[in-house]
Design a protein around this motif. Structure first.
Motif, short mmCIF file in Angstrom:
data_model
loop_
_atom_site.label_atom_id
_atom_site.label_comp_id
_atom_site.label_asym_id
_atom_site.label_seq_id
_atom_site.Cartn_x
_atom_site.Cartn_y
_atom_site.Cartn_z
N HIS A 40 -14.18 32.00 -43.63
CA HIS A 40 -13.95 31.60 -42.06
C HIS A 40 -12.59 30.84 -42.20
O HIS A 40 -12.39 30.10 -43.31
CB HIS A 40 -15.01 30.86 -41.61
N GLU A 87 -12.69 36.45 -38.09
CA GLU A 87 -13.34 35.34 -37.53
C GLU A 87 -12.42 34.41 -36.67
O GLU A 87 -12.77 33.71 -35.57
CB GLU A 87 -13.78 34.26 -38.78
N HIS A 131 -18.19 40.17 -32.61
CA HIS A 131 -18.51 41.17 -34.10
C HIS A 131 -19.48 42.39 -33.45
O HIS A 131 -19.15 43.44 -34.09
CB HIS A 131 -19.57 40.40 -35.00
N ALA A 171 -12.72 36.27 -33.43
CA ALA A 171 -14.14 35.91 -32.89
C ALA A 171 -14.22 34.61 -32.36
O ALA A 171 -14.81 34.53 -31.21
CB ALA A 171 -15.23 35.96 -33.97
N HIS A 175 -19.34 34.20 -29.65
CA HIS A 175 -18.55 34.37 -30.98
C HIS A 175 -19.41 35.89 -31.59
O HIS A 175 -18.60 36.53 -32.08
CB HIS A 175 -18.75 33.12 -31.85
N GLU A 176 -20.56 35.90 -31.70
CA GLU A 176 -21.35 36.74 -32.26
C GLU A 176 -21.10 38.11 -31.49
O GLU A 176 -21.13 39.16 -32.09
CB GLU A 176 -22.86 36.49 -32.61
ZN LIG Z 1 -18.25 35.35 -37.04
#
Ligand SMILES: [Zn+2]
Length: 396
Positions: free
Chosen positions: A358, A314, A238, A317, A234-235
């Protein structure tokens, strides 16, 4: 007997939901009341001529020197801003329904802590619009936007450096986790992702090559290995897609919007009400409360849009993380573990509009548990993954 147990369960769930609904309504109410209080305060300060008198007094006190007069006046306004929000904030503190509430002292310390960065910001930045207004009365707000672009860029680029230095973050020591992260990053062509550990939030700081993934210090305690793979993936979205660049563009646009509002709405208002305000141009530092009104109004107006865009990023992501790691079961179990009895309910539409950055936990559970990979989940340079067999893999 069975029916009684089911009824008990239903009642417990009902109570929990009632509690979440009531608590989130308190937060929403305080948000609205505080904004009305702040706007009323600054409008009264202007309309009664108090701004003109108080600034004039400080200006004499500092023997006509504009920088200390402006900063001192900014601090007086910040203090008033803080005081009018105290009753609302205290009401929220008193209504907190869980046993882990702060003591009164802890709450007050937090409140004082929230004032200090505002005062620091005023000391560092308040002179800039007024200096530009004197120098270029018609285009100053464009210059303000232009000056904010490199300044904010420096802030974003330097953020990893001072995050690491100031918050005692340290490079990731765990070699097996480090290898897992490198393997995931390699699927997106990233050779050496910078990873540091510390704090209580997993996120990405910095821009471009100066980005770093910050892992919360207890990540390995609160997530199993499969869940950590999803979280890192997920990160990495970004990181790969440079989402912090978007935050930088939004920050510069926000400065332009606030400056433009102060310029185009503030000038006619100041001319129209000059007798009440006690000044007749926005270049006069007595106009500081009017600038504060513009900041509050612009930020309040764009907040729902900003949050909606953030939720969109988000959501992407999460899809990216699911597709890159292949850990949809682990992610579903992770989101389920986050459901706490006070979380913002999906039914609190207003609360979601002004606070949700989120997707809701229920939405994230649904997304993970019904995830069907599709073309757009990953950019072309990334390679889709499959869940690794590991003892920590959670399955529902
Ligand atoms: Zn995130």
């Amino acid at each position: 007997m069975m029916l009684a147990v089911q009824m008990d369960l239903l009642n417990a769930v009902g109570r929990i939901n009632d509690m979440a609904v009531a608590w989130n309504h308190v937060i929403d109410l305080v948000w609205v009341v505080n904004r009305i209080a702040v706007l009323t305060l600054f409008i009264l300060v202007l309309a009664t001529g108090w701004s003109s008198i108080r600034y004039g007094w400080l200006h004499r006190l500092f023997r006509g020197r504009s920088y200390p007069s402006l900063v001192a006046y900014g601090w007086v306004l910040a203090l008033l801003w803080w005081v009018v929000q105290l009753p609302g904030n205290f009401y929220q503190h008193a209504k907190y329904p869980a046993p882990d509430a702060d003591s009164f002292g802890g709450w007050l310390t937090g409140q004082i802590g929230s004032l200090l960065p505002v005062m620091l910001g005023i000391a560092v930045l308040a002179w800039l619009p007024y200096r530009l207004l004197r120098w270029s009365p018609h285009r100053w707000w464009l210059w303000l936007g232009a000056a904010s672009a490199p300044a904010l860029l420096a802030v974003f680029v330097l953020q990893p450096v001072w995050t690491v230095r100031a918050s005692g973050l340290h490079p990731l020591q765990d070699t097996s986790l480090s290898a897992e992260i490198r393997a995931l990053a390699a699927r997106c062509g990233i050779a050496h992702p910078q990873v540091v550990v510390g704090g209580d939030d997993t996120h990405v700081v910095g821009l471009g090559g100066a980005s770093a993934i910050v892992l919360q210090s207890d990540l390995q305690k609160v997530e199993n290995p499969a869940q950590i793979r999803f979280t890192i993936a997920h990160e990495l979205k970004h990181y790969v897609e440079g989402d912090n660049w978007k935050a930088w563009v939004i920050s510069v646009a926000l400065v332009l919007l606030i400056g433009g509002t102060f310029h185009f709405a503030g000038r006619p208002l100041t001319r129209r009400w000059k007798d009440q305000f006690g000044f007749d141009e926005i270049a006069d530092p007595r106009s500081l409360p009017l600038l504060a009104v513009c900041v509050v109004l612009v930020w309040t107006a764009i907040l729902p849009l900003f949050l909606s865009y953030n939720r969109h990023i988000e959501r992407d992501a999460d899809r990216f993380g699911l597709a890159l790691s292949g850990e949809e079961h682990a992610a579903g179990a992770l989101f389920r573990s986050w459901k706490d009895e006070l979380s913002l309910p999906d039914t609190d539409v207003f609360g979601r509009l002004i606070r949700a950055n989120h997707p809701s936990t229920s939405e994230r559970i649904r997304m993970a548990e019904t995830f069907e990979p599709s073309e757009g989940d990953l950019p072309e340079l990334c390679v889709r993954g499959q869940a690794l067999p590991s003892n920590g893999t959670a399955s529902p």
